[in-house]
Design an enzyme around this catalytic site. Structure first.
Site, PDB file in Angstrom:
ATOM      1  N   PHE A  82       0.839  -1.067  -0.087  1.00 55.90           N
ATOM      2  CA  PHE A  82       0.285  -0.217   0.091  1.00 55.90           C
ATOM      3  C   PHE A  82       0.975   1.231   0.110  1.00 55.90           C
ATOM      4  O   PHE A  82       0.602   1.950  -0.750  1.00 55.90           O
ATOM      5  CB  PHE A  82      -0.686   0.014   1.809  1.00 55.90           C
ATOM      6  CG  PHE A  82      -2.189  -0.908   0.956  1.00 55.90           C
ATOM      7  CD1 PHE A  82      -1.608  -2.375   2.297  1.00 55.90           C
ATOM      8  CD2 PHE A  82      -3.020  -1.113   0.669  1.00 55.90           C
ATOM      9  CE1 PHE A  82      -2.585  -2.724   2.108  1.00 55.90           C
ATOM     10  CE2 PHE A  82      -4.037  -1.983   0.841  1.00 55.90           C
ATOM     11  CZ  PHE A  82      -4.144  -3.039   1.433  1.00 55.90           C
ATOM     12  N   LYS A  86      -0.727   9.482  -2.823  1.00 56.11           N
ATOM     13  CA  LYS A  86      -2.133   9.537  -3.372  1.00 56.11           C
ATOM     14  C   LYS A  86      -2.982  10.738  -3.552  1.00 56.11           C
ATOM     15  O   LYS A  86      -4.646  10.180  -3.547  1.00 56.11           O
ATOM     16  CB  LYS A  86      -2.628   8.579  -2.529  1.00 56.11           C
ATOM     17  CG  LYS A  86      -2.878   8.300  -0.830  1.00 56.11           C
ATOM     18  CD  LYS A  86      -4.704   8.477  -1.085  1.00 56.11           C
ATOM     19  CE  LYS A  86      -5.980   8.688   0.513  1.00 56.11           C
ATOM     20  NZ  LYS A  86      -6.589   8.521   0.108  1.00 56.11           N
ATOM     21  N   SER A 126      -5.224   1.153  -9.135  1.00 54.80           N
ATOM     22  CA  SER A 126      -6.797   2.832  -8.952  1.00 54.80           C
ATOM     23  C   SER A 126      -7.194   2.626 -10.230  1.00 54.80           C
ATOM     24  O   SER A 126      -6.693   2.512 -11.259  1.00 54.80           O
ATOM     25  CB  SER A 126      -6.113   4.195  -8.445  1.00 54.80           C
ATOM     26  OG  SER A 126      -6.525   4.657  -8.555  1.00 54.80           O
ATOM     27  N   TYR A 152       0.547  10.908  -9.550  1.00 56.73           N
ATOM     28  CA  TYR A 152      -0.032   9.857  -9.057  1.00 56.73           C
ATOM     29  C   TYR A 152      -0.476   9.179 -10.260  1.00 56.73           C
ATOM     30  O   TYR A 152      -0.201   8.102  -9.884  1.00 56.73           O
ATOM     31  CB  TYR A 152      -1.294  10.935  -7.896  1.00 56.73           C
ATOM     32  CG  TYR A 152      -2.082   9.689  -7.348  1.00 56.73           C
ATOM     33  CD1 TYR A 152      -3.543   8.982  -8.246  1.00 56.73           C
ATOM     34  CD2 TYR A 152      -1.573   8.898  -6.121  1.00 56.73           C
ATOM     35  CE1 TYR A 152      -3.946   8.121  -7.565  1.00 56.73           C
ATOM     36  CE2 TYR A 152      -2.157   7.682  -5.907  1.00 56.73           C
ATOM     37  CZ  TYR A 152      -3.589   7.294  -6.314  1.00 56.73           C
ATOM     38  OH  TYR A 152      -3.940   6.720  -5.938  1.00 56.73           O
ATOM     39  N   LYS A 156       1.025   5.236 -10.732  1.00 58.87           N
ATOM     40  CA  LYS A 156      -0.382   3.644 -10.799  1.00 58.87           C
ATOM     41  C   LYS A 156      -0.207   2.698 -11.994  1.00 58.87           C
ATOM     42  O   LYS A 156       0.061   1.724 -12.098  1.00 58.87           O
ATOM     43  CB  LYS A 156      -1.976   3.711 -10.632  1.00 58.87           C
ATOM     44  CG  LYS A 156      -1.862   5.033  -9.125  1.00 58.87           C
ATOM     45  CD  LYS A 156      -1.396   3.557  -7.951  1.00 58.87           C
ATOM     46  CE  LYS A 156      -1.480   3.736  -6.409  1.00 58.87           C
ATOM     47  NZ  LYS A 156      -0.884   2.916  -5.346  1.00 58.87           N
ATOM     48  N   ASN A 201      -8.614  16.209   0.434  1.00 63.50           N
ATOM     49  CA  ASN A 201      -9.223  16.071  -1.207  1.00 63.50           C
ATOM     50  C   ASN A 201     -10.241  15.615  -1.493  1.00 63.50           C
ATOM     51  O   ASN A 201     -10.960  15.923  -2.360  1.00 63.50           O
ATOM     52  CB  ASN A 201      -7.364  15.692  -1.951  1.00 63.50           C
ATOM     53  CG  ASN A 201      -6.550  16.599  -2.190  1.00 63.50           C
ATOM     54  OD1 ASN A 201      -6.289  17.372  -1.938  1.00 63.50           O
ATOM     55  ND2 ASN A 201      -5.459  16.031  -1.195  1.00 63.50           N
ATOM     56  N   ARG A 297     -13.097  21.055 -11.511  1.00 62.99           N
ATOM     57  CA  ARG A 297     -12.435  21.214 -10.895  1.00 62.99           C
ATOM     58  C   ARG A 297     -11.688  20.175 -11.835  1.00 62.99           C
ATOM     59  O   ARG A 297     -11.963  19.226 -12.383  1.00 62.99           O
ATOM     60  CB  ARG A 297     -12.664  19.805  -9.728  1.00 62.99           C
ATOM     61  CG  ARG A 297     -10.941  19.504  -9.541  1.00 62.99           C
ATOM     62  CD  ARG A 297     -11.006  18.509  -7.346  1.00 62.99           C
ATOM     63  NE  ARG A 297     -11.352  17.670  -8.046  1.00 62.99           N
ATOM     64  CZ  ARG A 297     -10.815  16.572  -6.819  1.00 62.99           C
ATOM     65  NH1 ARG A 297     -10.729  16.860  -5.660  1.00 62.99           N
ATOM     66  NH2 ARG A 297     -10.999  15.317  -7.358  1.00 62.99           N
TER      67      ARG A 297
HETATM   68  C1  WQD Z   1     -15.170  12.506  -6.104  1.00 60.89           C
HETATM   69  C2  WQD Z   1     -15.701  13.402  -6.688  1.00 60.89           C
HETATM   70  C3  WQD Z   1     -14.881  15.498  -7.368  1.00 60.89           C
HETATM   71  C4  WQD Z   1     -14.042  17.500  -2.926  1.00 60.89           C
HETATM   72  C5  WQD Z   1      -9.382  10.145  -6.897  1.00 60.89           C
HETATM   73  C6  WQD Z   1      -8.442   9.683  -7.107  1.00 60.89           C
HETATM   74  C7  WQD Z   1      -8.203   8.076  -6.898  1.00 60.89           C
HETATM   75  C8  WQD Z   1      -8.346   7.949  -5.013  1.00 60.89           C
HETATM   76  C9  WQD Z   1     -10.058   8.570  -5.299  1.00 60.89           C
HETATM   77  C10 WQD Z   1      -6.887   7.338  -4.114  1.00 60.89           C
HETATM   78  C11 WQD Z   1     -15.396  14.430  -7.366  1.00 60.89           C
HETATM   79  C12 WQD Z   1     -15.490  15.496  -6.736  1.00 60.89           C
HETATM   80  C13 WQD Z   1     -14.473  16.068  -4.096  1.00 60.89           C
HETATM   81  C14 WQD Z   1     -14.839  18.522  -2.855  1.00 60.89           C
HETATM   82  C15 WQD Z   1     -16.531  17.653  -4.820  1.00 60.89           C
HETATM   83  N1  WQD Z   1      -7.351   7.948  -4.858  1.00 60.89           N
HETATM   84  N2  WQD Z   1     -15.215  16.981  -4.796  1.00 60.89           N
HETATM   85  N3  WQD Z   1     -16.533  18.665  -3.222  1.00 60.89           N
HETATM   86  O1  WQD Z   1     -11.177  12.399  -8.106  1.00 60.89           O
HETATM   87  O2  WQD Z   1     -12.815  10.436  -8.143  1.00 60.89           O
HETATM   88  O3  WQD Z   1     -10.251  10.354  -7.125  1.00 60.89           O
HETATM   89  O4  WQD Z   1     -10.152   9.644  -5.026  1.00 60.89           O
HETATM   90  O5  WQD Z   1      -7.310   6.155  -3.729  1.00 60.89           O
HETATM   91  O6  WQD Z   1      -7.207   7.066  -7.277  1.00 60.89           O
HETATM   92  O7  WQD Z   1      -8.259  10.139  -8.532  1.00 60.89           O
HETATM   93  O8  WQD Z   1     -11.790  11.090  -5.863  1.00 60.89           O
HETATM   94  O9  WQD Z   1     -13.227  12.158  -3.659  1.00 60.89           O
HETATM   95  O10 WQD Z   1     -11.517  13.301  -4.584  1.00 60.89           O
HETATM   96  O11 WQD Z   1     -13.762  13.673  -5.681  1.00 60.89           O
HETATM   97  O12 WQD Z   1     -17.222  18.016  -5.749  1.00 60.89           O
HETATM   98  O13 WQD Z   1     -14.622  19.267  -1.723  1.00 60.89           O
HETATM   99  O14 WQD Z   1     -16.210  14.286  -5.448  1.00 60.89           O
HETATM  100  O15 WQD Z   1     -14.464  16.819  -8.134  1.00 60.89           O
HETATM  101  O16 WQD Z   1     -16.120  14.363  -8.887  1.00 60.89           O
HETATM  102  P1  WQD Z   1     -10.724  11.020  -7.276  1.00 60.89           P
HETATM  103  P2  WQD Z   1     -12.268  12.390  -5.255  1.00 60.89           P
END
Ligand code: WQD
Length: 341
Positions: A82, A86, A126, A152, A156, A201, A297
Site C-alpha cells: 500500500f 495518493k 487505482s 499520481y 499507478k 482532497n 475541478r
Molecule cells: C470525487 C468527486 C470531485 C471534493 C481520487 C483519485 C483516485 C482515488 C480517490 C486514491 C469528484 C467531487 C470532491 C470536494 C467535490 N485516490 N468533489 N468537492 O477524484 O474521483 O479520485 O481519489 O485511492 O485515484 O483520483 O475522488 O473524492 O477527490 O472526488 O465536489 O470538496 O467528488 O469533483 O467529482 P476522485 P474525490
C-alpha cells in the site's frame, strides 16, 4: 501456524482496515510503515479491535536491504503493498516526490519478490489508470488504460506495467494489481478510518469535516455535467469491502501452483453522483450539510464505475456494504476523532 503477510503502508487508511480483515481470516499481518503519511496511534486502536497490537516494523519501503532482512527473518508468506503517496493535486505540484517514493518504493519491494517468487504480491492500483474512458461509464479490466491526468495516476499506470514486465521475465511470480475505485467509510467500531493530512482532497472526508465544523462549506465541483443530476459520478466502495478483497486476493494467489499477473477492478459496480452522496450523508446521519456549487475541478472524470464480474469469477468476492453503511461509518469515525457526541 498463521501465514505472515507483510503489509507495507499498513498504518494507513486502507492498510489498517486490511490488517483487521487479514487477522479475521486467520493471517498474521506484519505492518511495515515509517508513518510519514500515517499515525502510529492507529496501532493502539487496532489493538482495541483485534485484541493485541499487530507486529509492526518502522521501515522505508525504499530500503531494499532492510526489506530483504525482514523477508528472511520473519518467514513472510505474502506481501500487500500500500505504501505510496495518493493525493492527486499534490502530485501535480510535486511530481518528483511521487515518482521517487511511489515508483522507487515499488521497485524496491519487487526486487525482493523477484528474489522470492514463491511469495505472492498484491499491488494497490487505482481506477485512475482508466482516465476518462472514451464514451464509456462502466469499465472492465479489458478497457484500455489511458494516459493518466496526474503524476499520481502515472505511478499507478506505470506501477502496473512494471509488475507486468517483471512477470514476463519471471513467470514464477504470483502477482495481482487491484484497481480501487473510490474508497470511503470506516470500520464499524469508529476506531479506525481516513485521517487526511491537512485539507481533504477527497469528497467524503470533506463532507464529514464540514459536518463537524472543521471546514466551513462543501463546494460541489460542477453542476452541469452530462449526468443524471449534473454532478460527477463515481463508484464509491466501502473500505471494509475493499479490505476483504485484499484477503481474497491473497487467498487466491497462495492457492496457485503457477505464476500470474492479474489486474482486477475492486468497486461496487454502481455509480453514485456527488449530490447523491451528499444527500445520503444528510439523510442517514440526520445532519444538514452546508454546501454550494462551485466551478468544475480540472482533471475530473465525468462518470466512471466498475464492472466487477471478474472480481467475482476470479476471487469469489463482491461488495456487500452500501452507501448508507459508508456514510454512517464515516460520520461515526469523524465524531470519534473530534469528540463530538
Ligand atoms: C470525487 C468527486 C470531485 C471534493 C481520487 C483519485 C483516485 C482515488 C480517490 C486514491 C469528484 C467531487 C470532491 C470536494 C467535490 N485516490 N468533489 N468537492 O477524484 O474521483 O479520485 O481519489 O485511492 O485515484 O483520483 O475522488 O473524492 O477527490 O472526488 O465536489 O470538496 O467528488 O469533483 O467529482 P476522485 P474525490
Amino acid at each position: 501456524m498463521a501465514k505472515k503477510v507483510l503489509v507495507t503502508g499498513g498504518a494507513g487508511y486502507i492498510g489498517s482496515h486490511t490488517v483487521v480483515e487479514l487477522i479475521k481470516s486467520g493471517y498474521d499481518p506484519v505492518i511495515l510503515d515509517d508513518y510519514r503519511n500515517s499515525d502510529a496511534s492507529v496501532l493502539k486502536r487496532l489493538a482495541q479491535i483485534i485484541g493485541k497490537e499487530p507486529e509492526h516494523i518502522v521501515c522505508d519501503v525504499c530500503d531494499q536491504q532492510m526489506l530483504e532482512h525482514i523477508i528472511e527473518t520473519h518467514s513472510i508468506s505474502g506481501v500487500i503493498h500500500f505504501a505510496a503517496y495518493k493525493a492527486v493535486g499534490e502530485s501535480v505540484e510535486n511530481p518528483l516526490k511521487y515518482y521517487s517514493n511511489n515508483i522507487a518504493g515499488l521497485v524496491s519491494v519487487l526486487n525482493v519478490i523477484k528474489q522470492n517468487p514463491e511469495i505472492p504480491f498484491v499491488f494497490s492500483s487505482s481506477c485512475t489508470v482508466y482516465g476518462e474512458p472514451e464514451g464509456l461509464k462502466e469499465v472492465d479490466e479489458k478497457t484500455a488504460k489511458s494516459i493518466p491526468t496526474s503524476p499520481y495516476g502515472y505511478t499507478k499506470w506505470l506501477g502496473e506495467q512494471i509488475i507486468e514486465d517483471l512477470f514476463l521475465a519471471n513467470k514464477k511470480a504470483r502477482m495481482m494489481s487491484l484497481r480501487y475505485f473510490n474508497p470511503i467509510g470506516a470500520h464499524e467500531s469508529g476506531l479506525i478510518g481516513e485521517l487526511p493530512v491537512g485539507k481533504p482532497n477527497n469528497l467524503l472526508p470533506f463532507i464529514t469535516q464540514t459536518a463537524a465544523g472543521i471546514q466551513d462549506k462543501l463546494f460541489i465541483f460542477g453542476q452541469d455535467y452530462p449526468t443524471s443530476d449534473g454532478t460527477c459520478v463515481r463508484d464509491y466502495i466501502h473500505v471494509v469491502d475493499l479490505a476483504e478483497a485484499h484477503v481474497k486476493a491473497m487467498d487466491h494467489l497462495l492457492s496457485l501452483q503457477k505464476g500470474c499477473h492479474e489486474t482486477v477492478n475492486v468497486g461496487t459496480g454502481k455509480g453514485t453522483s456527488v449530490l447523491e452522496l451528499v444527500r445520503a450523508f444528510e439523510k442517514e446521519n440526520n445532519v444538514e450539510l452546508n454546501y454550494t456549487f462551485g466551478p468544475k475541478r480540472s482533471g475530473d472524470v465525468i462518470e466512471i464505475y466498475a464492472n466487477v464480474d471478474y472480481a467475482f469469477s476470479l476471487l469469489g468476492w463482491r461488495s456487500t456494504r452500501d452507501i448508507k453503511d459508508a456514510v454512517r461509518s464515516a460520520w461515526k469515525w469523524e465524531k470519534s476523532i473530534r469528540n463530538i457526541k
